[in-house]
Scaffold this motif. Sequence first.
Motif, PDB file in Angstrom:
ATOM      1  N   ARG A 239      53.538 -34.517 -28.176  1.00  0.00           N
ATOM      2  CA  ARG A 239      54.166 -34.944 -26.934  1.00  0.00           C
ATOM      3  C   ARG A 239      53.207 -35.821 -26.130  1.00  0.00           C
ATOM      4  N   VAL A 240      53.737 -36.888 -25.533  1.00  0.00           N
ATOM      5  CA  VAL A 240      52.976 -37.767 -24.646  1.00  0.00           C
ATOM      6  C   VAL A 240      53.647 -37.704 -23.269  1.00  0.00           C
ATOM      7  N   ILE A 241      52.845 -37.474 -22.232  1.00  0.00           N
ATOM      8  CA  ILE A 241      53.365 -37.332 -20.871  1.00  0.00           C
ATOM      9  C   ILE A 241      53.161 -38.647 -20.119  1.00  0.00           C
ATOM     10  N   PRO A 242      54.231 -39.385 -19.829  1.00  0.00           N
ATOM     11  CA  PRO A 242      54.090 -40.666 -19.114  1.00  0.00           C
ATOM     12  C   PRO A 242      53.536 -40.456 -17.703  1.00  0.00           C
ATOM     13  N   GLY A 243      52.793 -41.464 -17.227  1.00  0.00           N
ATOM     14  CA  GLY A 243      52.295 -41.442 -15.863  1.00  0.00           C
ATOM     15  C   GLY A 243      51.172 -40.476 -15.606  1.00  0.00           C
ATOM     16  N   SER A 244      50.559 -39.952 -16.674  1.00  0.00           N
ATOM     17  CA  SER A 244      49.490 -38.966 -16.512  1.00  0.00           C
ATOM     18  C   SER A 244      48.209 -39.445 -17.163  1.00  0.00           C
ATOM     19  N   GLY A 245      47.077 -39.027 -16.576  1.00  0.00           N
ATOM     20  CA  GLY A 245      45.780 -39.240 -17.174  1.00  0.00           C
ATOM     21  C   GLY A 245      45.399 -38.042 -18.024  1.00  0.00           C
ATOM     22  N   HIS A 246      44.176 -37.570 -17.849  1.00  0.00           N
ATOM     23  CA  HIS A 246      43.615 -36.534 -18.716  1.00  0.00           C
ATOM     24  C   HIS A 246      44.167 -35.140 -18.420  1.00  0.00           C
ATOM     25  N   LEU A 247      44.787 -34.948 -17.268  1.00  0.00           N
ATOM     26  CA  LEU A 247      45.200 -33.606 -16.854  1.00  0.00           C
ATOM     27  C   LEU A 247      46.706 -33.525 -16.570  1.00  0.00           C
ATOM     28  N   PRO A 248      47.543 -33.663 -17.578  1.00  0.00           N
ATOM     29  CA  PRO A 248      48.987 -33.660 -17.327  1.00  0.00           C
ATOM     30  C   PRO A 248      49.497 -32.368 -16.704  1.00  0.00           C
ATOM     31  N   SER A 249      48.857 -31.227 -16.961  1.00  0.00           N
ATOM     32  CA  SER A 249      49.328 -29.972 -16.356  1.00  0.00           C
ATOM     33  C   SER A 249      49.248 -30.032 -14.839  1.00  0.00           C
ATOM     34  N   LEU A 250      48.270 -30.781 -14.320  1.00  0.00           N
ATOM     35  CA  LEU A 250      48.109 -30.973 -12.875  1.00  0.00           C
ATOM     36  C   LEU A 250      48.896 -32.180 -12.391  1.00  0.00           C
ATOM     37  N   GLU A 251      48.748 -33.288 -13.094  1.00  0.00           N
ATOM     38  CA  GLU A 251      49.310 -34.558 -12.616  1.00  0.00           C
ATOM     39  C   GLU A 251      50.828 -34.620 -12.747  1.00  0.00           C
ATOM     40  N   LYS A 252      51.345 -34.076 -13.821  1.00  0.00           N
ATOM     41  CA  LYS A 252      52.783 -34.079 -14.091  1.00  0.00           C
ATOM     42  C   LYS A 252      53.198 -32.655 -14.454  1.00  0.00           C
ATOM     43  N   GLY A 253      53.153 -31.791 -13.445  1.00  0.00           N
ATOM     44  CA  GLY A 253      53.364 -30.371 -13.682  1.00  0.00           C
ATOM     45  C   GLY A 253      54.711 -30.039 -14.272  1.00  0.00           C
ATOM     46  N   GLU A 254      55.797 -30.586 -13.715  1.00  0.00           N
ATOM     47  CA  GLU A 254      57.135 -30.265 -14.211  1.00  0.00           C
ATOM     48  C   GLU A 254      57.336 -30.758 -15.631  1.00  0.00           C
ATOM     49  N   GLU A 255      56.867 -31.964 -15.900  1.00  0.00           N
ATOM     50  CA  GLU A 255      57.032 -32.533 -17.231  1.00  0.00           C
ATOM     51  C   GLU A 255      56.238 -31.737 -18.271  1.00  0.00           C
ATOM     52  N   THR A 256      55.021 -31.338 -17.909  1.00  0.00           N
ATOM     53  CA  THR A 256      54.206 -30.562 -18.834  1.00  0.00           C
ATOM     54  C   THR A 256      54.812 -29.188 -19.071  1.00  0.00           C
ATOM     55  N   THR A 257      55.297 -28.565 -18.008  1.00  0.00           N
ATOM     56  CA  THR A 257      55.967 -27.269 -18.164  1.00  0.00           C
ATOM     57  C   THR A 257      57.150 -27.391 -19.118  1.00  0.00           C
ATOM     58  N   ALA A 258      57.904 -28.466 -19.003  1.00  0.00           N
ATOM     59  CA  ALA A 258      59.079 -28.649 -19.852  1.00  0.00           C
ATOM     60  C   ALA A 258      58.713 -28.722 -21.332  1.00  0.00           C
ATOM     61  N   VAL A 259      57.619 -29.429 -21.659  1.00  0.00           N
ATOM     62  CA  VAL A 259      57.258 -29.507 -23.082  1.00  0.00           C
ATOM     63  C   VAL A 259      56.679 -28.182 -23.569  1.00  0.00           C
ATOM     64  N   LEU A 260      56.021 -27.440 -22.680  1.00  0.00           N
ATOM     65  CA  LEU A 260      55.526 -26.123 -23.073  1.00  0.00           C
ATOM     66  C   LEU A 260      56.675 -25.146 -23.304  1.00  0.00           C
ATOM     67  N   VAL A 261      57.751 -25.291 -22.545  1.00  0.00           N
ATOM     68  CA  VAL A 261      58.940 -24.480 -22.797  1.00  0.00           C
ATOM     69  C   VAL A 261      59.425 -24.711 -24.225  1.00  0.00           C
ATOM     70  N   ASP A 262      59.388 -25.959 -24.686  1.00  0.00           N
ATOM     71  CA  ASP A 262      59.786 -26.259 -26.064  1.00  0.00           C
ATOM     72  C   ASP A 262      58.926 -25.486 -27.065  1.00  0.00           C
ATOM     73  N   LEU A 263      57.611 -25.439 -26.795  1.00  0.00           N
ATOM     74  CA  LEU A 263      56.712 -24.719 -27.697  1.00  0.00           C
ATOM     75  C   LEU A 263      56.977 -23.221 -27.667  1.00  0.00           C
ATOM     76  N   LEU A 264      57.169 -22.682 -26.478  1.00  0.00           N
ATOM     77  CA  LEU A 264      57.281 -21.239 -26.317  1.00  0.00           C
ATOM     78  C   LEU A 264      58.678 -20.712 -26.586  1.00  0.00           C
ATOM     79  N   ARG A 265      59.654 -21.579 -26.713  1.00  0.00           N
ATOM     80  CA  ARG A 265      61.022 -21.150 -26.962  1.00  0.00           C
ATOM     81  C   ARG A 265      61.066 -20.302 -28.238  1.00  0.00           C
ATOM     82  N   GLY A 266      61.646 -19.146 -28.110  1.00  0.00           N
ATOM     83  CA  GLY A 266      61.740 -18.247 -29.252  1.00  0.00           C
ATOM     84  C   GLY A 266      60.598 -17.261 -29.346  1.00  0.00           C
TER      85      GLY A 266
END
Length: 270
Positions: A239-266
Amino acid sequence: MSNSYHDTKAGRLSVETHGSGPPIFFWPSLFLDRSIFTSQIAHFSRSYHVVAVDGPGHGESGKSVSNLTIEDCADAVEEILTNLGIRRASFIGASWGGLVGIAVATKYPELVDRLAIIGSPLAAPDRWERLQGGILLILYSLFGGRERMMRTLLSQGIGSEFRRARSNDFDALVRRLARVPHRRRLPAMRAVMLERQDMLSCLAQLQIPVMLIRGKDDAFLSVEQFARQAAALPAAAVRVIPGSGHLPSLEKGEETTAVLVDLLRGSQDS
């Protein structure tokens, strides 16, 4: 929420826990603390048992051991999970944390259910990187306690969009990090920037779901490096998070959470 301290092989570490359910363990990036996962902790604590640590010498944790290694950090994770009575957890690691996550998953495979690696440099540093890292260590040991130095370091890692749109948050982060005795971070800096081993070869050993995440504008992990990581583990989700530098969990929190939901699903059914 509860806070506790754990004496580990890496030093005395501060640990914050939230919620109940399947466990998730968060380890942050070099220089920073667990607050970079604020958005993810708020989301997942509603249905997961969230465990978030400050790395040795960082945040509310105490001094690290003087000759800290990534393996020491992996041992610390095992000790914390044992202390908390957790037998298996998903692991989310940003930069330094990704290295720790791989080390835990390879040394203690029974502990890790799935792994997210966010912006982590997995290849061993080459000669040029070691030279740059050595110079930075010297400068940081002399001037790291000053807000100006922390602002310079964070400006290199955090993307311009965050610094422009959330300038007050960026300024507050600089001030908070400058308050931590800066020399406490030196052992971790050496371990990550100068002494880390090649972790690319470890990826093929992983028999768990893995997600590789990169901020699109990450200045520390190039597109080519990220592609080599994906090639080393073709089964990984990328996954690549647009509009983010080295810290997407901080810079793009909602977007990063969404991709982590994909990983943790199930994971609740695993």
